[in-house]
Scaffold this motif. Structure first.
Motif, short mmCIF file in Angstrom:
data_model
loop_
_atom_site.label_atom_id
_atom_site.label_comp_id
_atom_site.label_asym_id
_atom_site.label_seq_id
_atom_site.Cartn_x
_atom_site.Cartn_y
_atom_site.Cartn_z
N TYR A 79 0.88 -1.42 -0.16
CA TYR A 79 0.44 -0.22 -0.61
C TYR A 79 0.66 1.59 0.07
O TYR A 79 1.76 1.85 0.99
CB TYR A 79 -0.88 -0.14 0.91
CG TYR A 79 -1.89 -1.22 1.24
CD1 TYR A 79 -2.88 -1.32 0.47
CD2 TYR A 79 -1.08 -2.02 1.78
CE1 TYR A 79 -3.74 -2.97 0.51
CE2 TYR A 79 -2.30 -3.43 2.26
CZ TYR A 79 -3.53 -3.57 1.21
OH TYR A 79 -4.07 -4.26 1.56
N PRO A 80 0.74 1.51 -1.51
CA PRO A 80 2.14 3.36 -0.54
C PRO A 80 1.29 4.03 -1.00
O PRO A 80 0.28 4.90 -0.71
CB PRO A 80 2.79 2.70 -2.49
CG PRO A 80 1.38 2.59 -3.08
CD PRO A 80 0.73 1.67 -2.16
N ASN A 81 1.63 5.56 -1.13
CA ASN A 81 1.94 6.95 -0.94
C ASN A 81 0.42 6.92 0.63
O ASN A 81 -0.10 7.47 0.17
CB ASN A 81 1.14 6.94 -2.13
CG ASN A 81 0.70 8.84 -2.14
OD1 ASN A 81 2.01 9.39 -1.76
ND2 ASN A 81 0.11 9.33 -3.61
N VAL A 106 2.84 -5.99 9.43
CA VAL A 106 3.65 -5.16 8.23
C VAL A 106 5.00 -4.09 8.54
O VAL A 106 5.70 -4.26 9.77
CB VAL A 106 2.10 -3.63 8.43
CG1 VAL A 106 2.55 -2.54 7.72
CG2 VAL A 106 0.92 -4.21 8.73
N SER A 107 5.41 -4.07 7.05
CA SER A 107 6.46 -3.47 7.37
C SER A 107 6.53 -1.71 6.54
O SER A 107 5.50 -1.68 5.36
CB SER A 107 7.34 -4.19 6.62
OG SER A 107 7.43 -4.60 5.44
N TRP A 108 7.68 -0.64 6.56
CA TRP A 108 6.52 0.36 6.86
C TRP A 108 8.57 0.92 5.60
O TRP A 108 9.12 0.54 5.64
CB TRP A 108 6.85 1.16 7.99
CG TRP A 108 5.37 1.12 8.16
CD1 TRP A 108 5.59 0.55 9.20
CD2 TRP A 108 4.53 1.21 7.65
NE1 TRP A 108 4.74 0.12 10.06
CE2 TRP A 108 3.69 1.15 9.32
CE3 TRP A 108 3.88 2.37 6.65
CZ2 TRP A 108 2.09 1.35 8.59
CZ3 TRP A 108 2.17 2.52 6.43
CH2 TRP A 108 1.22 1.90 7.94
N GLN A 109 7.71 1.57 4.29
CA GLN A 109 9.23 1.85 3.76
C GLN A 109 8.42 3.77 3.40
O GLN A 109 7.39 4.15 3.05
CB GLN A 109 9.10 1.77 2.53
CG GLN A 109 9.29 0.33 2.26
CD GLN A 109 9.65 -0.88 0.91
OE1 GLN A 109 9.00 0.17 0.23
NE2 GLN A 109 10.28 -1.77 1.11
N THR A 110 9.84 5.29 3.47
CA THR A 110 9.27 5.49 3.37
C THR A 110 9.97 6.25 2.32
O THR A 110 10.66 6.14 1.49
CB THR A 110 10.74 6.96 4.16
OG1 THR A 110 10.34 6.29 5.08
CG2 THR A 110 10.58 7.80 4.58
N ASP A 111 9.06 7.07 1.18
CA ASP A 111 8.95 7.73 0.00
C ASP A 111 10.19 8.87 0.21
O ASP A 111 9.67 9.31 1.14
CB ASP A 111 8.01 7.78 -0.23
CG ASP A 111 6.86 6.41 -0.46
OD1 ASP A 111 7.66 5.24 -0.25
OD2 ASP A 111 5.46 6.45 -0.68
N ASN A 112 10.58 9.04 -0.43
CA ASN A 112 11.23 10.16 -1.25
C ASN A 112 10.63 11.33 -1.59
O ASN A 112 10.72 11.07 -2.75
CB ASN A 112 12.78 10.41 -1.26
CG ASN A 112 13.30 11.00 -1.67
OD1 ASN A 112 13.16 12.48 -1.35
ND2 ASN A 112 14.61 10.60 -2.67
N ALA A 129 2.02 -5.64 3.25
CA ALA A 129 1.51 -6.29 4.50
C ALA A 129 1.74 -7.50 4.75
O ALA A 129 1.13 -7.43 3.22
CB ALA A 129 -0.12 -5.53 4.61
N THR A 130 2.03 -8.33 5.27
CA THR A 130 1.49 -10.13 4.90
C THR A 130 0.32 -10.09 6.07
O THR A 130 0.26 -10.22 6.95
CB THR A 130 3.17 -10.29 5.83
OG1 THR A 130 3.90 -9.89 5.31
CG2 THR A 130 2.78 -12.19 5.80
N TYR A 131 -0.50 -11.32 5.65
CA TYR A 131 -1.14 -11.55 5.69
C TYR A 131 -1.07 -12.91 4.91
O TYR A 131 -0.48 -14.16 4.36
CB TYR A 131 -2.44 -11.46 5.02
CG TYR A 131 -2.54 -9.17 4.54
CD1 TYR A 131 -3.90 -9.70 5.63
CD2 TYR A 131 -2.30 -9.24 4.12
CE1 TYR A 131 -3.94 -8.00 5.38
CE2 TYR A 131 -2.47 -7.25 3.35
CZ TYR A 131 -3.51 -7.55 4.51
OH TYR A 131 -3.97 -5.60 4.12
N THR A 132 -1.98 -14.00 6.88
CA THR A 132 -1.60 -15.27 6.20
C THR A 132 -3.17 -16.19 6.94
O THR A 132 -3.48 -15.28 7.71
CB THR A 132 -0.87 -15.58 7.62
OG1 THR A 132 -1.13 -15.54 9.08
CG2 THR A 132 0.73 -15.08 7.59
N GLY A 133 -2.90 -17.06 6.92
CA GLY A 133 -4.70 -18.12 6.42
C GLY A 133 -3.98 -19.28 7.16
O GLY A 133 -3.27 -20.20 6.17
#
Length: 232
Positions: A79-81, A106-112, A129-133
């Motif tokens: 999920y960007p921006n 969930v892991s976050w990345q900073t947009d430049n 985001a990582t989903y499991t089931g």
């Protein structure tokens, strides 16, 4: 004089069909036929033995049963921006391959973002985001193979005995019937009398009677003579 015992073997045979049941991991005919020999020796419950041959038209394969297995599955969504590192922007569940998966990490990345017309733009973020089931699937446990074997079974039975008795001696000759010359249909001859035998007693009686009469006559005469002398 002697008694001999003789065994009398008796041959017994009949057609016999035997159904066999086997387990197989596969249902393809090549794998199934590898489990079924073309011929097999067989002995019935009552002791008849023979070689039976496989009937290919009777081979049947059926599912023996089903099992189920469960495994963990996962999916990743980006999920960007995003304006901030806030999970409110991220769906808590997703649909993947017909299964419902739940947000696990969930892991976050900073947009430049840099600047626009000399104005610095605020930081933007991308969420990974990582989903499991879990996924449950069914599988075939195995197959049941049935087939008929047909052939002739037989046996030699020694359940009959014959005894032979030996005798010694002079054979007895049966008496020959007497031929009287009469046919079975001839009437019986009339009874015949033996007249001389019948008249002999009558002659004796007559002779005895005559003798008695003469004696009486002479006695009477003598008495009459004596009576005459006395009168004189």
């Amino acid at each position: 004089m002697d008694l001999l015992k003789q065994e009398l073997p008796e041959h017994e045979s009949r057609q016999h069909t035997e159904t066999v049941t086997l387990d197989s991991k596969n249902k393809d005919m090549a794998s199934v036929l590898a489990l079924l020999p073309q011929e097999k020796a067989f002995i019935t419950d009552d002791g008849l033995a023979g070689t039976l041959t496989l009937r290919l038209d009777t081979v049947q394969v059926e599912v023996a049963g089903y099992g189920s297995s469960t495994k963990q599955v996962s999916a990743t969504r980006t999920y960007p921006n995003l304006a901030g590192q806030d999970t409110q922007y991220i769906p808590k569940t997703i649909q993947d391959g017909g299964r419902t998966l739940t947000l696990q990490d969930v892991s976050w990345q900073t947009d430049n973002t840099g600047s626009l017309d000399g104005y610095a733009l605020g930081d933007r973020y991308t969420a990974v985001a990582t989903y499991t089931g879990s996924a449950t699937s069914s599988y075939v446990k195995g197959y049941t193979v049935t087939a008929d074997y047909t052939g002739t079974v037989s046996r030699i039975a020694l359940n009959k005995t014959r005894y032979v008795a030996i005798f010694e001696g002079t054979p007895l000759q049966p008496a020959e019937p007497v031929d009287d010359g009469l046919e079975a249909t001839d009437p019986a001859p009339a009874a015949s009398f033996n007249w001389p035998l019948l008249l002999a007693p009558l002659g004796l009686i007559a002779a005895a009677g005559g003798g008695i009469g003469i004696a009486l006559f002479l006695k009477r005469r003598s008495e009459l003579a004596e009576g005459g002398d006395e009168d004189a």
